[in-house]
Design an enzyme around this catalytic site. Structure first.
Site, PDB file in Angstrom:
ATOM      1  N   THR A   6       0.843  -1.196   0.000  1.00  0.00           N
ATOM      2  CA  THR A   6       0.000   0.000   0.000  1.00  0.00           C
ATOM      3  C   THR A   6       0.873   1.239   0.000  1.00  0.00           C
ATOM      4  O   THR A   6       2.017   1.204   0.454  1.00  0.00           O
ATOM      5  CB  THR A   6      -0.946   0.042   1.216  1.00  0.00           C
ATOM      6  OG1 THR A   6      -1.778   1.208   1.136  1.00  0.00           O
ATOM      7  CG2 THR A   6      -0.191   0.095   2.527  1.00  0.00           C
ATOM      8  N   ASN A   8      -0.544   3.890   1.403  1.00  0.00           N
ATOM      9  CA  ASN A   8      -1.282   4.663   2.408  1.00  0.00           C
ATOM     10  C   ASN A   8      -0.760   4.385   3.823  1.00  0.00           C
ATOM     11  O   ASN A   8      -0.941   3.296   4.356  1.00  0.00           O
ATOM     12  CB  ASN A   8      -2.765   4.286   2.285  1.00  0.00           C
ATOM     13  CG  ASN A   8      -3.662   5.077   3.213  1.00  0.00           C
ATOM     14  OD1 ASN A   8      -3.257   5.437   4.311  1.00  0.00           O
ATOM     15  ND2 ASN A   8      -4.876   5.337   2.774  1.00  0.00           N
ATOM     16  N   ASP A  61      -7.620  -3.323  -0.517  1.00  0.00           N
ATOM     17  CA  ASP A  61      -8.448  -2.348  -1.219  1.00  0.00           C
ATOM     18  C   ASP A  61      -9.681  -2.085  -0.376  1.00  0.00           C
ATOM     19  O   ASP A  61     -10.340  -3.027   0.081  1.00  0.00           O
ATOM     20  CB  ASP A  61      -8.838  -2.849  -2.612  1.00  0.00           C
ATOM     21  CG  ASP A  61      -9.275  -1.678  -3.492  1.00  0.00           C
ATOM     22  OD1 ASP A  61      -8.571  -0.660  -3.519  1.00  0.00           O
ATOM     23  OD2 ASP A  61     -10.333  -1.769  -4.129  1.00  0.00           O
ATOM     24  N   GLY A 170      -8.259   9.182   6.251  1.00  0.00           N
ATOM     25  CA  GLY A 170      -9.359   9.116   5.287  1.00  0.00           C
ATOM     26  C   GLY A 170     -10.675   9.618   5.864  1.00  0.00           C
ATOM     27  O   GLY A 170     -10.765  10.712   6.437  1.00  0.00           O
ATOM     28  N   LYS A 190      -9.921   0.772  16.991  1.00  0.00           N
ATOM     29  CA  LYS A 190     -10.484   0.715  15.629  1.00  0.00           C
ATOM     30  C   LYS A 190     -10.314  -0.685  15.028  1.00  0.00           C
ATOM     31  O   LYS A 190     -11.240  -1.258  14.458  1.00  0.00           O
ATOM     32  CB  LYS A 190      -9.816   1.792  14.756  1.00  0.00           C
ATOM     33  CG  LYS A 190     -10.396   1.852  13.346  1.00  0.00           C
ATOM     34  CD  LYS A 190      -9.726   2.905  12.471  1.00  0.00           C
ATOM     35  CE  LYS A 190     -10.025   2.617  11.001  1.00  0.00           C
ATOM     36  NZ  LYS A 190      -9.287   3.486  10.077  1.00  0.00           N
TER      37      LYS A 190
HETATM   38  O1  Y43 Z   1     -10.232   2.568   7.653  1.00  0.00           O
HETATM   39  C1  Y43 Z   1     -10.486   3.551   6.932  1.00  0.00           C
HETATM   40  N1  Y43 Z   1     -10.748   4.751   7.464  1.00  0.00           N
HETATM   41  C2  Y43 Z   1     -10.988   5.830   6.725  1.00  0.00           C
HETATM   42  N2  Y43 Z   1     -10.991   5.831   5.397  1.00  0.00           N
HETATM   43  C3  Y43 Z   1     -10.729   4.642   4.814  1.00  0.00           C
HETATM   44  C4  Y43 Z   1     -10.474   3.476   5.530  1.00  0.00           C
HETATM   45  N3  Y43 Z   1     -10.256   2.471   4.688  1.00  0.00           N
HETATM   46  C5  Y43 Z   1     -10.364   2.997   3.479  1.00  0.00           C
HETATM   47  N4  Y43 Z   1     -10.651   4.310   3.559  1.00  0.00           N
HETATM   48  C6  Y43 Z   1     -10.792   5.261   2.457  1.00  0.00           C
HETATM   49  C7  Y43 Z   1      -9.521   6.047   2.282  1.00  0.00           C
HETATM   50  C8  Y43 Z   1      -9.386   6.165   0.810  1.00  0.00           C
HETATM   51  O2  Y43 Z   1     -10.106   7.300   0.359  1.00  0.00           O
HETATM   52  C9  Y43 Z   1     -10.069   4.901   0.299  1.00  0.00           C
HETATM   53  C10 Y43 Z   1      -9.106   3.743   0.143  1.00  0.00           C
HETATM   54  O3  Y43 Z   1      -8.717   3.693  -1.161  1.00  0.00           O
HETATM   55  P1  Y43 Z   1      -7.705   2.558  -1.653  1.00  0.00           P
HETATM   56  O4  Y43 Z   1      -7.609   2.648  -3.122  1.00  0.00           O
HETATM   57  O5  Y43 Z   1      -8.076   1.238  -1.048  1.00  0.00           O
HETATM   58  O6  Y43 Z   1      -6.324   2.949  -0.963  1.00  0.00           O
HETATM   59  P2  Y43 Z   1      -5.337   4.146  -1.167  1.00  0.00           P
HETATM   60  O7  Y43 Z   1      -5.466   4.691  -2.559  1.00  0.00           O
HETATM   61  O8  Y43 Z   1      -5.473   5.091  -0.047  1.00  0.00           O
HETATM   62  O9  Y43 Z   1      -3.921   3.446  -1.007  1.00  0.00           O
HETATM   63  P3  Y43 Z   1      -3.372   2.084  -1.712  1.00  0.00           P
HETATM   64  O10 Y43 Z   1      -4.226   1.794  -2.909  1.00  0.00           O
HETATM   65  O11 Y43 Z   1      -1.959   2.367  -2.066  1.00  0.00           O
HETATM   66  O12 Y43 Z   1      -3.466   1.017  -0.658  1.00  0.00           O
HETATM   67  O13 Y43 Z   1     -11.034   4.543   1.273  1.00  0.00           O
END
Ligand code: Y43
Length: 212
Positions: A6, A8, A61, A170, A190
């Site tokens: 990731t 993130n 994801d 997020g 959490k």
């Molecule tokens: O526990 C969470 N608490 C708050 N927000 C969250 C959570 N889990 C996912 N989210 C939101 C953040 C982001 O707007 C989207 C994930 O998008 P997602 O494409 O899976 O990840 P990402 O682009 O942030 O990073 P990456 O793809 O490198 O893992 O959903």
């Protein structure tokens, strides 16, 4: 060594706290295919990341699914966060939907280590299949396709509220579960109830039997 794939940092903090031991972040931005379900996106990502890393990988994801918006932003949560921002997403819900503004977080973890095990079937729905065919995605290297991937899903239900709290990442400040927003919890609290925590628990149980 297991790699949690990731970009993130918010996800990393939660996953590493949960999994502990032999796991490290792999900051790799895999291609996110356009699909209406997280499983398809995560499975493609895990195959790509495994080919890149040549080590066992776990791709995460996740997204926020708003009931009254038929699941939007869902797989597009990251895009909606970057373009609109979470306060605007909340205000749109407030303007359009009556209370309680129900929503859920969902997380799909996809594991790939290049070896054979009983893989999850690809959760490709009809729309995705049509879209994939239109893009000529059948050519999507058969070698990559053949790599088995195992999926683990976690969900948590809650409601949307004006932003509160400064923890997490997020959409956490606008997601309330049993009176507390995710941003008001520490990562241990959490993880105990979250979509990611639930998916990680399922993965951990399976991974343990696999490595025994
Ligand atoms: O526990 C969470 N608490 C708050 N927000 C969250 C959570 N889990 C996912 N989210 C939101 C953040 C982001 O707007 C989207 C994930 O998008 P997602 O494409 O899976 O990840 P990402 O682009 O942030 O990073 P990456 O793809 O490198 O893992 O959903």
């Amino acid at each position: 060594m297991l790699r949690y794939v990731t970009t993130n940092p918010g996800k990393v903090a939660e996953a590493l706290q949960y999994l502990q031991g032999d796991v490290e972040q792999l900051d790799y931005d895999y291609t996110e295919v356009q699909a209406s379900d997280l499983g398809t996106i995560a499975a493609h990502g895990a195959r790509e990341a495994y080919r890149y890393a040549d080590e066992p990988v776990l791709v995460d994801d996740a997204g926020l699914f708003i009931d009254g918006f038929d699941g939007f932003p869902g797989p597009y949560s990251s895009y909606a966060e970057d373009t609109l921002g979470i306060e605007t997403v909340y205000r749109l819900a407030e303007g359009e939907l009556d209370e309680p503004r129900r929503a859920s977080f969902r997380c799909v973890l996809a594991y790939c280590d290049g070896e054979g095990f009983e893989a999850s079937p690809d959760p490709v729905d009809r729309d995705d299949r049509t879209a994939a065919a239109a893009r000529g995605a059948e050519q999507d290297a058969s070698e990559t396709r053949a790599l088995p991937v195992k999926l683990f899903e976690g969900r948590v239900r809650g409601r949307l509220v004006p932003p509160r709290g400064d923890g997490g990442f997020g959409y956490d400040p606008i997601f309330e579960h049993e009176g507390t927003t995710f941003a008001e919890m520490d990562s241990e609290e959490k993880n105990a109830i979250s979509h990611r925590g639930r998916a990680l628990a399922k993965f951990g149980e399976w991974f343990q039997t696999r490595t025994e």
